[in-house]
Design an enzyme around this catalytic site. Structure first.
Site, mmCIF file in Angstrom:
data_model
loop_
_atom_site.group_PDB
_atom_site.id
_atom_site.type_symbol
_atom_site.label_atom_id
_atom_site.label_comp_id
_atom_site.label_asym_id
_atom_site.label_seq_id
_atom_site.Cartn_x
_atom_site.Cartn_y
_atom_site.Cartn_z
ATOM 1 C CE LYS B 79 4.556 44.209 3.860
ATOM 2 N NZ LYS B 79 5.585 45.143 3.373
ATOM 3 C CB SER B 154 8.164 45.201 6.362
ATOM 4 O OG SER B 154 7.610 45.698 5.161
ATOM 5 C CB SER B 178 9.330 46.304 2.645
ATOM 6 O OG SER B 178 9.673 46.977 3.831
#
Ligand code: ZN
Lengths: 484, 482
Positions: B79, B154, B178
Site C-alpha cells: 500500500k 482505503s 481499511s
C-alpha cells in the site's frame, strides 16, 4: 518599587549522548548543517519517536533537586501544534497539563540566600520537550535577510523547561536564581551550560500599576539581569509619566542593550494540545523515584555549607566555589593533595578566575591542574614564596603548565625574608630617590612609589607589607613623618 | 492453475526448490498487471524493473544453493502509505507527489529479508481516508469483479491487485476497516492485527492509536504466511507489543464442535443490507452444521462507536497531517512568503475529504472542545473495549457483516460524507478496542463479493486464522482471480 518577575527557562540536556526521540548525536555544535539528522528528527512521514530514557531520568533528578512535591506517576508527552519552518512536524512534542497529559513534575521550590535570610522561589512545573531546528539568516536578521536556511541538527535535542511562579522581586534576584539553577543542573550532570545557546530564558516582569511584559529568548544569565534591569527602568519611566503599560511581548537585543516590542498576534494561539499517540505513557514507579533520591549527589547548598563549616571558608568564598561545580571539584581535588582550604579557595576563586577572565579562557583551556596548584599552595603556605609571588606564579603555571617548585628553585625566587637584607635594599632605594622622600610627608603616593621600587629590586620576592613598614621606618629615621 | 492464481505458499516453496524461476513468475504477474491496470488502476507505482532485478537476484541466490527466505520470489503489493526506500510514497495524495523516503518501513525490511519481491505501491484513498479508494489523487481503483463498483478502501488497490492477479500477496493498513473492507469486496482474506502486534514504523500515520499494517491474501495459509513475516516487536515503534511474534501467525486447529460464535445482532440486522446479511448467515449456518455453536449477542455501543472513532481519527489526523507544508519534501506551490507557500501548498495539495477531516480534527482539539469531544470519545472507546471483551469472555469469536452494504457503484457513496462514514459501522469497533479482526469471503452480491468479519480477543490471531480456515473450507472460496 518592587518588580514581580517570573522565569521560563529552557535548558538543553547537553550531557545526553543522543537526542530526545532518536539516536542522532546530541552534540550538534560545530557540525555541518543537517548532518545530525534522521527520519525521526526530520519528521519524515512514518518515522516514529522513541523516548530517550536517560532524559526522563535526568528530569526526575532535577525535579527532586528542585523539591518538587508532585512527580508524575506516568510520563506523558503531548503535541503542541503551530506552523513554523524550524518545526519539522509542525508540532512540538512537549508536556502539557490537560487532555490527559501532565508535566513530569510540579510544585517545587528553590531557596536563595539573600543577605542572612532565605528566599523561597516556587517552581510551577518542569517539562521535558524537544528543541526545534535552527533558522539561519544568510544576511542580517529575521527582518532583513532575503532568504532563510534551516538547519535541523538541533531538531529533537532534549530540553528541560522550568517555569517559576512570579516570586522574584528584582533583576538581581533573577540572576541569583538562575546561577543557583545553573549550578544544580551542572551538579546533576544534565548540561554544560557554558555552551552557546544551552540555556535560554523568557522573563515576565511587571511593576505595580503596569501589566505583565514578557521578554523572550534571552541567551545567558548575565543578559537576563541586564534585560530585566532595562525593563525596570523603562517601565518605571513610563509609569512615572502616567503612561499605561499594556501586556506585550518584547525581544532583548543584547548588542544594543535594549528590549524591543515583538510583532504581536491578534489572538492567543490555540496549540491544540493532546497526548502523542505514538508515545505510550511511561510509568514512573515510586521505587524508581526512591532510587533516584538515593542517587542524588551533594547539591550546591550542601556543599557550600560544608565548605563553611568544615573548611572554615567565608560564606562568599564558599558560595563562589560551590556555585561552579568544576571549580569546586578542582578545589577539593587540590585539597586532597595539600590541605590549605582558605589559601586554595582564594587562589581559585580570586586569582585563577581573574586570570581566566583576563585572558578570555574557559576552565580547561589553560594548563593549571590540582597537582600544580597543590605544589603552589604548599610553597605559599610554607612561606617559601610570598602570596604575591604565588599569584604571579599561578598565572605562569596556568599559561605554561610548568612545575612551580622547579621554577622557584631554578630562578631563585625564594622569598626574601631577612629584615637585615631588606633594610639594606630599602636604605639604598631611599638614598637614590630624594625627591620621593621629600614628597612623602604630603603625598602617600610617594611612599607607594618607594615600596614599588623596593619590590622591583627584590624581583617581587619580598612581602609588600613588610617592605612598606621598613620604608616608613626608614623615612621616619630620616625625619619624614608619614601618615599610615 | 494459472501462475497468477497460485498461492504464495506454493510459489515460495517452488522458487526455493528451484522448480519455479522467480523471473518467469514475476514477469507473468507484471504482464497480468499490464493487461489489467488500464481498467483496474490498482497501482500508483508499478516497480517493473526493480521487481525483475530483484527476481533475478532471488534466482541467482537459489542457484548458489542459498535459501532466499519464506517469501522467496513472491510478488507482494505494498500500500502506498508504507515506506519503501527510494520509491515514491504518495499516500494517494498530490501533496506527497515526488516524495521518496530514504528508509524502509520495518515491515518492508522484513519482507525483503524473507525474499519477497515488491511489485508496486498500491492505490488508496487519500491518506487512507475513505472506504472506496475514490478519494485518491491518482484516480479511483475499480473492482476487478465488477468494474462499475468500488473495491472498497482505503486499501482498495491492494485488494484489487489480488483479485486481478497482479500480486500474490498484499499489505494494507487498517485504521477503521481499511483492510477488511476491500478484502470483503474483492473476495480476499484480510487481517487487522492486534494493536501493537505489527510495527507502524514507516506507515504514514492517519490515526496512530487506531491503525495497524496487516496482510491481505487470497487464502488463509497465505494470509498467515505474510502475517508471520511482518508480525513482531520493533524497538523503533514505542506502541509495539513486547510479546508480539511469529507465534501470533499460527493457524490454530479449531474444532468446530468446540467453537462458540457470537453473532452481533446489530451487524446482521437493519440497517445492514438484507442480501449481505443473508450471505453472512449462509456461512454461519455452514459452520453450525459443522458443529459450531452460534448465538446472537448484542453490542449496543455500536451506535456510539462510529462517532467516537471519527472524533479520535480526525483529531489525530489533523495533527499528523500538519507536517505537509511544502518546505521539506513533496509537492510545493509557489508563494511570496513561507506562510503563503504553506497555505497554497495545502490548499492545492490536499483533496476535499482530507481537508474536511483536518478541519474537523483541528476543531475537536481546540482548547474549549478537547474535553467535550476528544476526551469523551476516549471514554466511549474504553467502554466499547470493555463491552467487546465482556462478550468475548463468553464467546470465542464475534461475527457480523464486514460491510453493511454490497460494494457501492463508483460515485455512489463518496459524495456524501455521512453515507461514506456509516460504511465503517462494523469495522471500527475492533480498531477502538485494539483487538484483531479478520474478513473472509461470504458470498456474492451484485456481482461482487461480500465478507464476514470475525473479531477475537487481544493476541487472538491464531484463533481467527483457524476460524478463517474453517470458513474457507466451508465456502470453498479461495484463490479467486477474476
Ligand atoms: Zn534524528
Amino acid at each position: 518599587m518592587e518588580a514581580v518577575i517570573g522565569l521560563e527557562i529552557h535548558v538543553q540536556m547537553t550531557s545526553l549522548k543522543t537526542k530526545l526521540f532518536c539516536r542522532c548525536p546530541a552534540d550538534y555544535r560545530g557540525a555541518p548543517p543537517n548532518t545530525h539528522v534522521c527520519p525521526v528528527c526530520l519528521g519524515l512521514p512514518g518515522a516514529l519517536p522513541v523516548v530517550n530514557r536517560e532524559a526522563v531520568k535526568k528530569a526526575v533528578m532535577l525535579a527532586l533537586a528542585l523539591n518538587c512535591r508532585h512527580i508524575a506517576e506516568k510520563v506523558v508527552f503531548s503535541r503542541k501544534h503551530y506552523f513554523y519552518p524550524d518545526l519539522p512536524k509542525n508540532y512540538q512534542i512537549t508536556q502539557f497539563k490537560g487532555g490527559g497529559g501532565a508535566p513530569i513534575a510540579e510544585d517545587g521550590y528553590l531557596e536563595l540566600l539573600q543577605g542572612g535570610g532565605v528566599r523561597r522561589v516556587r517552581i510551577r512545573r518542569i517539562n521535558v520537550e524537544e528543541d526545534p531546528g535552527r533558522l539561519v539568516y544568510t544576511e542580517g536578521d529575521i527582518t532583513s535577510s532575503p532568504e532563510v536556511l534551516i538547519d535541523y541538527n538541533r531538531s529533537g535535542i532534549a530540553l528541560l523547561e522550568i517555569v517559576t511562579e512570579p516570586d522574584l522581586r528584582s533583576p538581581k534576584e533573577a540572576r541569583l536564581f538562575l546561577e543557583k539553577l545553573r549550578a544544580i543542573v551542572e551538579y546533576l550532570d544534565i548540561a554544560d551550560l557554558s555552551l552557546e545557546g544551552s540555556m535560554r530564558v523568557d522573563a515576565n516582569i511587571s511593576l505595580p500599576g503596569g501589566a505583565r511584559v514578557e521578554v523572550k529568548n534571552i541567551g545567558s544569565v548575565k543578559e537576563v539581569e541586564k534585560a530585566l534591569s532595562y525593563e525596570v527602568v523603562r517601565q518605571r519611566a513610563l509609569l512615572s509619566r502616567g503612561a499605561a503599560i499594556g501586556r506585550e511581548t518584547r525581544h532583548w537585543d543584547p548588542l544594543r542593550g535594549v528590549t524591543r516590542p515583538l510583532r504581536v498576534k491578534e489572538e492567543e494561539e490555540d496549540y491544540r494540545y493532546f497526548p502523542d499517540p505514538d508515545l505510550p505513557p511511561i510509568p514512573l514507579p515510586r521505587e524508581l523515584i526512591d532510587s533516584a533520591v538515593a542517587m542524588l549527589p551533594e547539591l550546591p547548598d550542601a556543599r557550600m555549607r560544608r565548605f563553611v563549616e568544615e573548611h572554615g571558608l567565608s560564606r562568599e568564598l564558599a558560595y563562589a566555589l560551590a556555585m561552579d561545580k568544576r571549580l569546586a571539584d578542582f578545589y577539593e581535588e587540590t585539597l586532597k593533595r595539600f590541605w590549605a582550604p582558605r589559601l586554595v579557595a582564594v587562589m581559585l576563586a580570586v586569582d585563577y578566575l581573574g586570570f581566566l577572565e583576563k585572558n578570555r579562557l574557559r576552565m580547561g583551556e589553560d594548563r593549571l591542574n590540582p597537582d600544580l596548584l597543590a605544589k603552589l599552595a604548599r610553597l605559599v603556605e610554607e612561606k617559601v614564596i610570598t602570596p604575591e609571588q604565588g599569584k604571579h606564579l599561578l598565572f605562569r603555571v596556568a599559561r605554561e603548565g610548568v612545575d612551580p617548585v622547579e621554577i622557584v628553585e631554578r630562578e631563585g625566587l625564594k622569598a626574601l625574608r631577612s629584615e637585615e637584607e631588606l633594610r639594606r635594599i630599602v636604605e639604598r632605594v631611599v638614598e637614590a630617590n630624594p625627591k620621593a622622600v621629600a614628597d612623602a610627608a604630603r603625598n602617600p603616593k610617594a611612599v607607594n612609589f618607594l615600596v614599588g621600587r623596593v619590590m622591583r629590586e627584590t624581583r617581587g620576592r619580598a612581602e609588600p607589607r613588610l617592605v612598606r613598614r621598613l620604608v616608613v621606618e626608614e623615612l621616619r629615621r630620616r625625619g619624614v613623618e608619614v601618615g599610615e | 492453475m494459472r501462475i497468477e492464481e497460485m498461492p504464495a505458499t506454493i510459489v515460495a516453496e517452488m522458487v526455493r526448490r528451484g522448480d519455479l524461476s522467480a523471473v518467469d513468475y514475476v514477469s507473468r504477474i507484471l504482464e497480468r498487471a499490464e493487461r489489467t491496470e488500464d481498467r483496474v488502476n490498482a497501482y500508483i507505482t508499478l516497480l517493473k524493473d526493480l521487481a525483475l532485478k530483484r527476481a533475478e537476484e532471488i534466482d541467482r541466490a537459489v542457484g548458489r544453493g542459498e535459501d532466499p527466505g519464506r517469501l522467496a520470489g513472491v510478488a507482494v503489493a505494498v500500500k502506498d502509505n508504507i515506506a519503501v526506500r527510494g520509491v515514491e510514497n504518495t499516500c494517494g495524495s498530490r501533496i506527497l507527489k515526488g516524495y521518496r523516503p530514504p528508509f524502509n518501513a520495518t515491515v518492508v525490511e522484513r519482507l525483503l529479508m524473507e525474499g519477497a519481491v515488491i511489485v508496486g505501491k498500491t492505490n488508496m484513498d487519500e491518506f487512507a481516508m475513505g472506504s472506496t479508494t475514490e478519494t485518491s489523487a491518482y484516480g479511483p481503483t475499480r473492482n476487478p469483479w465488477n468494474l462499475e463498483r468500488v473495491p472498497g478502501g482505503s486499501s482498495g488497490g491492494s485488494g484489487a491487485a489480488l483479485a486481478a492477479g497482479s500480486a500474490t500477496l498484499a499489505l494494507g493498513s487498517d485504521t477503521g476497516g481499511s483492510i477488511r473492507c476491500p478484502a470483503a469486496y474483492t473476495g480476499t482474506y484480510g487481517l487487522k492485527p492486534t494493536y501493537g502486534a505489527v510495527s507502524r514504523y514507516g506507515l504514514v500515520p492517519y490515526a496512530n492509536s487506531l491503525e495497524q499494517i496487516g496482510p491481505m491474501a487470497r487464502n488463509t495459509e497465505d494470509l498467515a504466511l505474510l502475517y508471520s513475516v511482518i508480525v513482531g516487536h520493533d524497538p523503533r515503534d514505542s506502541t509495539s507489543l513486547r510479546d508480539s511474534g511469529a507465534h501470533l501467525a499460527r493457524i490454530e486447529n479449531v474444532d468446530p464442535a468446540k467453537l462458540r460464535i457470537g453473532v452481533i445482532r446489530e451487524l446482521v440486522e437493519e440497517p445492514v443490507d438484507k442480501r449481505v446479511a443473508r450471505e453472512v448467515w449462509r456461512l454461519l449456518h455452514k459452520l453450525e452444521s459443522m458443529g459450531a455453536e452460534v448465538d446472537e449477542v448484542s453490542l449496543p455501543l455500536v451506535d456510539y462507536a462510529l462517532p467516537a472513532y471519527y472524533i479520535v481519527a480526525m483529531a489525530e489526523a489533523s495533527s499528523n497531517l500538519a507536517r505537509y507544508d511544502g518546505t521539506r519534501y513533496g509537492f510545493r506551490a509557489p508563494g511570496a512568503t513561507w506562510e503563503e507557500m504553506v497555505v497554497e501548498t495545502r490548499t492545492r495539495g490536499f483533496g476535499w475529504e482530507v481537508k474536511r477531516r483536518i478541519m474537523l480534527g483541528s476543531f475537536i482539539l481546540l482548547a474549549g472542545y478537547v474535553e467535550q469531544y476528544y476526551v469523551k470519545a476516549l471514554r466511549v472507546r474504553s467502554a466499547v473495549r470493555r463491552e467487546i471483551l465482556s462478550l468475548l469472555s463468553r464467546h470465542h469469536v464475534l461475527v457480523g457483516a464486514t460491510m453493511p452494504i454490497p460494494a457501492p457503484r463508483l460515485g455512489e457513496r463518496v459524495k456524501d460524507p455521512l453515507l461514506l462514514y456509516t460504511m465503517d459501522i462494523a469495522t471500527v469497533p475492533a480498531n477502538l478496542a485494539g483487538i484483531p479482526a479478520v474478513s473472509v469471503p461470504a458470498g456474492i452480491v451484485d456481482g461482487a463479493p461480500v465478507g464476514a468479519q470475525f473479531m477475537g480477543p487481544p493476541m487472538g490471531e491464531p484463533l481467527l486464522l483457524g476460524v478463517s480456515k474453517l470458513c474457507e473450507e466451508a465456502t470453498g472460496f479461495r484463490d479467486r482471480v477474476v
